[in-house]
Design a protein around this motif. Structure first.
Motif, short mmCIF file in Angstrom:
data_model
loop_
_atom_site.label_atom_id
_atom_site.label_comp_id
_atom_site.label_asym_id
_atom_site.label_seq_id
_atom_site.Cartn_x
_atom_site.Cartn_y
_atom_site.Cartn_z
N PRO A 18 36.61 28.81 26.24
CA PRO A 18 35.43 29.59 25.39
C PRO A 18 35.33 30.96 26.21
CG PRO A 18 34.45 27.82 26.91
CD PRO A 18 36.07 27.61 26.77
N ASN A 19 35.59 31.12 27.71
CA ASN A 19 35.28 32.25 28.54
C ASN A 19 36.60 32.44 29.27
OD1 ASN A 19 32.36 32.42 27.92
ND2 ASN A 19 32.16 30.60 29.02
N VAL A 20 36.72 33.75 29.40
CA VAL A 20 37.96 34.44 30.23
C VAL A 20 37.40 35.27 31.13
CG1 VAL A 20 40.03 35.53 30.06
CG2 VAL A 20 39.51 33.98 28.23
N ASP A 21 37.68 35.06 32.49
CA ASP A 21 37.17 36.01 33.84
C ASP A 21 38.63 36.83 33.90
OD1 ASP A 21 36.87 37.03 36.18
OD2 ASP A 21 36.21 35.23 37.11
N PHE A 22 38.25 38.23 33.47
CA PHE A 22 39.18 39.23 33.77
C PHE A 22 39.51 39.51 35.11
CE2 PHE A 22 38.78 38.94 28.90
CZ PHE A 22 39.85 39.04 28.78
N LEU A 23 38.88 38.94 35.94
CA LEU A 23 39.01 39.32 37.37
C LEU A 23 40.05 38.34 38.16
CD1 LEU A 23 35.46 40.79 38.48
CD2 LEU A 23 37.52 41.96 37.90
N GLN A 24 39.98 37.24 37.52
CA GLN A 24 40.53 36.00 38.08
C GLN A 24 41.61 35.28 37.13
OE1 GLN A 24 37.90 32.98 39.60
NE2 GLN A 24 37.31 34.49 41.41
N ASP A 25 41.24 34.92 35.84
CA ASP A 25 41.97 34.12 34.78
C ASP A 25 42.98 34.95 34.23
OD1 ASP A 25 40.15 31.95 34.94
OD2 ASP A 25 38.90 32.62 33.50
N VAL A 26 42.71 36.14 33.88
CA VAL A 26 43.67 36.90 33.38
C VAL A 26 43.63 38.43 33.99
CG1 VAL A 26 44.60 38.21 31.12
CG2 VAL A 26 43.76 35.83 31.07
N LEU A 27 44.61 39.03 34.48
CA LEU A 27 44.66 40.23 34.98
C LEU A 27 45.32 41.42 34.11
CD1 LEU A 27 45.13 39.66 38.78
CD2 LEU A 27 42.94 39.98 37.47
N LEU A 28 44.83 42.55 33.55
CA LEU A 28 45.25 43.43 32.73
C LEU A 28 45.78 44.62 33.58
CD1 LEU A 28 42.86 43.30 29.72
CD2 LEU A 28 44.94 41.99 30.03
N GLN A 29 46.72 45.37 33.21
CA GLN A 29 47.11 46.67 33.76
C GLN A 29 47.75 47.41 32.67
OE1 GLN A 29 49.17 45.94 37.46
NE2 GLN A 29 50.11 47.92 37.41
N ASP A 30 47.22 48.92 33.26
CA ASP A 30 47.77 50.06 32.02
C ASP A 30 48.48 50.95 33.35
OD1 ASP A 30 48.16 52.13 30.46
OD2 ASP A 30 46.26 51.90 29.49
N ASP A 31 49.76 51.11 33.03
CA ASP A 31 50.39 52.29 33.67
C ASP A 31 50.63 53.09 33.03
OD1 ASP A 31 50.57 50.22 35.79
OD2 ASP A 31 52.48 49.59 34.75
N GLY A 32 49.69 53.53 31.89
CA GLY A 32 50.01 54.90 31.19
C GLY A 32 50.72 54.71 29.85
N GLN A 33 51.16 53.47 29.56
CA GLN A 33 51.81 52.99 28.27
C GLN A 33 51.16 52.16 27.49
OE1 GLN A 33 55.90 53.73 27.84
NE2 GLN A 33 55.68 55.26 29.32
N GLY A 34 49.91 52.07 27.69
CA GLY A 34 49.12 50.85 27.14
C GLY A 34 48.68 49.64 28.08
N ALA A 35 47.62 48.99 27.84
CA ALA A 35 47.35 47.87 28.59
C ALA A 35 48.40 46.85 28.24
CB ALA A 35 46.05 47.20 28.36
N TYR A 36 48.77 45.99 29.38
CA TYR A 36 49.36 44.48 29.38
C TYR A 36 48.93 43.39 30.04
CZ TYR A 36 51.71 46.21 33.44
OH TYR A 36 52.05 46.76 34.58
N ILE A 37 49.30 42.37 29.79
CA ILE A 37 48.97 41.28 30.73
C ILE A 37 49.93 41.23 32.07
CG2 ILE A 37 48.71 38.68 30.95
CD1 ILE A 37 48.49 38.72 28.08
N LYS A 38 49.19 41.53 33.11
CA LYS A 38 49.82 41.47 34.40
C LYS A 38 50.06 40.05 35.25
CE LYS A 38 49.90 43.42 38.95
NZ LYS A 38 49.19 44.27 39.78
N GLU A 39 48.82 39.38 34.86
CA GLU A 39 49.09 38.21 35.52
C GLU A 39 48.03 37.26 34.46
OE1 GLU A 39 47.00 36.10 39.68
OE2 GLU A 39 47.90 38.16 39.58
#
Length: 107
Positions: A18-39
């Motif tokens: 029900p809840n996702v913590d985007f500081l621990q559960d899923v880390l996103l990154q964008d290197d200039g080509q769009g966001a993606y799942i880093k971890e």
């Protein structure tokens, strides 16, 4: 187009998270080509791009409803003022709140 994090939230919700913590559960990154799942640290399988894209409509609805919620919250005003309004004239308060909801419908 829905944001990646909202598609992830919808995917997780559909898979029992029900809840996702985007500081621990899923880390996103964008290197200039769009966001993606880093971890990915959730107990459910990391979704493919196709799986995430299948949640586009649900994520768009969630984003639209979040905008409506923010608009309504601003229009409702301070809770203390609402309580005072309820104390003095509950029917007027109900009418005002209903008009705010009518003017700002959710999807």
């Amino acid at each position: 187009m829905a944001q990646l994090l909202n598609k992830i939230k919808e995917y997780a919700k559909a898979n029992g998270v029900p809840n996702v913590d985007f500081l621990q559960d899923v880390l996103l990154q964008d290197d200039g080509q769009g966001a993606y799942i880093k971890e990915w640290n959730l107990a459910i399988a990391q979704p493919t791009e196709a799986q995430l894209n299948s949640y586009e409509a649900a994520a768009n609805t969630a984003e639209a409803n979040a905008t409506v919620d923010a608009t309504r919250k601003a229009a409702y005003g301070d809770i203390g003022e609402q309580l005072d309004e309820i104390y003095h004239d509950m029917d007027a308060w109900r009418t005002r709140i209903q008009q705010i909801k009518t003017d700002n419908p959710k999807s």
